[in-house]
Write a protein that holds these residues in place. Sequence first.
Motif, short mmCIF file in Angstrom:
data_model
loop_
_atom_site.label_atom_id
_atom_site.label_comp_id
_atom_site.label_asym_id
_atom_site.label_seq_id
_atom_site.Cartn_x
_atom_site.Cartn_y
_atom_site.Cartn_z
N GLN A 68 0.87 -1.18 0.00
CA GLN A 68 0.00 0.00 0.00
C GLN A 68 0.91 1.23 0.00
O GLN A 68 1.54 1.53 1.00
CB GLN A 68 -0.90 -0.02 1.24
N PRO A 69 1.00 1.95 -1.12
CA PRO A 69 1.93 3.07 -1.20
C PRO A 69 1.45 4.36 -0.53
O PRO A 69 2.21 5.32 -0.41
CB PRO A 69 2.08 3.28 -2.71
N LEU A 70 0.20 4.41 -0.07
CA LEU A 70 -0.35 5.63 0.50
C LEU A 70 -0.41 5.53 2.02
O LEU A 70 -0.94 4.56 2.55
CB LEU A 70 -1.74 5.89 -0.07
N TRP A 71 0.12 6.54 2.69
CA TRP A 71 0.18 6.53 4.15
C TRP A 71 0.25 7.96 4.68
O TRP A 71 0.38 8.89 3.91
CB TRP A 71 1.35 5.70 4.66
N ALA A 72 0.15 8.09 5.99
CA ALA A 72 0.20 9.41 6.61
C ALA A 72 0.96 9.35 7.92
O ALA A 72 1.14 8.27 8.51
CB ALA A 72 -1.22 9.94 6.86
N VAL A 73 1.40 10.50 8.37
CA VAL A 73 2.07 10.65 9.66
C VAL A 73 1.40 11.80 10.39
O VAL A 73 1.29 12.90 9.85
CB VAL A 73 3.58 10.96 9.46
N SER A 74 0.93 11.54 11.61
CA SER A 74 0.38 12.58 12.47
C SER A 74 1.41 12.89 13.55
O SER A 74 1.86 11.99 14.26
CB SER A 74 -0.92 12.12 13.13
N LEU A 75 1.83 14.16 13.65
CA LEU A 75 2.79 14.59 14.66
C LEU A 75 2.03 14.83 15.95
O LEU A 75 1.20 15.74 16.02
CB LEU A 75 3.50 15.87 14.21
N LEU A 76 2.30 13.99 16.95
CA LEU A 76 1.48 14.00 18.16
C LEU A 76 1.79 15.17 19.08
O LEU A 76 2.94 15.58 19.24
CB LEU A 76 1.66 12.69 18.92
N SER A 77 0.73 15.69 19.68
CA SER A 77 0.86 16.76 20.67
C SER A 77 1.08 16.15 22.04
O SER A 77 0.83 14.96 22.26
CB SER A 77 -0.40 17.63 20.68
N GLU A 78 1.52 16.98 22.98
CA GLU A 78 1.79 16.50 24.33
C GLU A 78 0.54 15.94 25.00
O GLU A 78 0.65 15.15 25.94
CB GLU A 78 2.40 17.63 25.17
N ASP A 79 -0.63 16.28 24.51
CA ASP A 79 -1.88 15.76 25.07
C ASP A 79 -2.25 14.38 24.52
O ASP A 79 -3.26 13.81 24.92
CB ASP A 79 -3.02 16.74 24.79
N GLN A 80 -1.45 13.85 23.60
CA GLN A 80 -1.78 12.57 22.96
C GLN A 80 -0.89 11.43 23.43
O GLN A 80 -0.70 10.44 22.74
CB GLN A 80 -1.73 12.73 21.44
N ARG A 81 -0.38 11.55 24.65
CA ARG A 81 0.49 10.52 25.24
C ARG A 81 -0.21 9.16 25.31
O ARG A 81 0.38 8.14 25.00
CB ARG A 81 0.91 10.96 26.63
N GLN A 82 -1.47 9.15 25.71
CA GLN A 82 -2.21 7.90 25.83
C GLN A 82 -2.36 7.22 24.46
O GLN A 82 -2.21 6.00 24.34
CB GLN A 82 -3.58 8.13 26.47
N THR A 83 -2.63 8.00 23.43
CA THR A 83 -2.75 7.46 22.08
C THR A 83 -1.43 6.84 21.65
O THR A 83 -1.40 5.73 21.10
CB THR A 83 -3.18 8.56 21.09
N ALA A 84 -0.32 7.54 21.89
CA ALA A 84 1.00 7.01 21.53
C ALA A 84 1.24 5.68 22.22
O ALA A 84 1.69 4.71 21.59
CB ALA A 84 2.09 8.01 21.90
N GLY A 85 0.95 5.61 23.51
CA GLY A 85 1.16 4.38 24.26
C GLY A 85 0.31 3.22 23.77
O GLY A 85 0.78 2.09 23.66
N ARG A 86 -0.93 3.51 23.44
CA ARG A 86 -1.83 2.45 22.96
C ARG A 86 -1.36 1.84 21.64
O ARG A 86 -1.40 0.64 21.45
CB ARG A 86 -3.24 2.98 22.79
N PHE A 87 -0.92 2.70 20.71
CA PHE A 87 -0.49 2.20 19.41
C PHE A 87 0.92 1.62 19.44
O PHE A 87 1.37 1.03 18.45
CB PHE A 87 -0.62 3.29 18.34
N ALA A 88 1.63 1.78 20.55
CA ALA A 88 2.98 1.23 20.69
C ALA A 88 2.99 -0.13 21.39
O ALA A 88 3.99 -0.84 21.36
CB ALA A 88 3.87 2.21 21.46
N MET A 89 1.89 -0.49 22.05
CA MET A 89 1.84 -1.72 22.84
C MET A 89 1.94 -2.96 21.98
O MET A 89 1.28 -3.07 20.95
CB MET A 89 0.53 -1.79 23.64
#
Length: 166
Positions: A68-89
């Motif tokens: 799949q050649p199409l993708w995106a990157v969202s630069l996370l804000s300091e308020d998105q720590r929980q989201t970062a942790g969930r997708f890293a588990m």
Amino acid sequence: MSDDEFRAAMARLAAGVVLVTARDPDEGPAGEDVGMTATAVMSVSLDPHLLMVSVRNDSRMEELLGRQPLWAVSLLSEDQRQTAGRFAMKGRISDKLLFRETPHEHGDHTGAPILRGALAAVECRTEQRVTAGDHTLVIGRVLTTHLGSDGGPLMYFKGRYRRLDP
């Protein structure tokens, strides 16, 4: 140098945290959103606009970005720590359930999820893939950018998510 020494040295390199996303068109009739937390992302070129992310070989994201050649990157804000942790588990619940709980929209150019509340997002089309040890460097041509919140960035330093103090 041992693996532990190398890891300890690299833990001292502060990095911004992003969510790499793509839409898997082969998963069900409507496709499925896939996401992965990453800290190895960088601007490669301004002419043309190129962005690079590093993904672990044999990961779901590496396999998906191979077809799949199409993708995106969202630069996370300091308020998105929980989201970062969930997708890293490892062994996490399905991406489908994670995205159900994560406010997002789909990019017009890629169909990839773009997180609401992110500092910015970049939609890309893969131009090149380079195998580098146990990771693959995916270089994408920037199709469009989205500016989001003006908050502070979410950082990763010494094995923890952190805020950037002004």
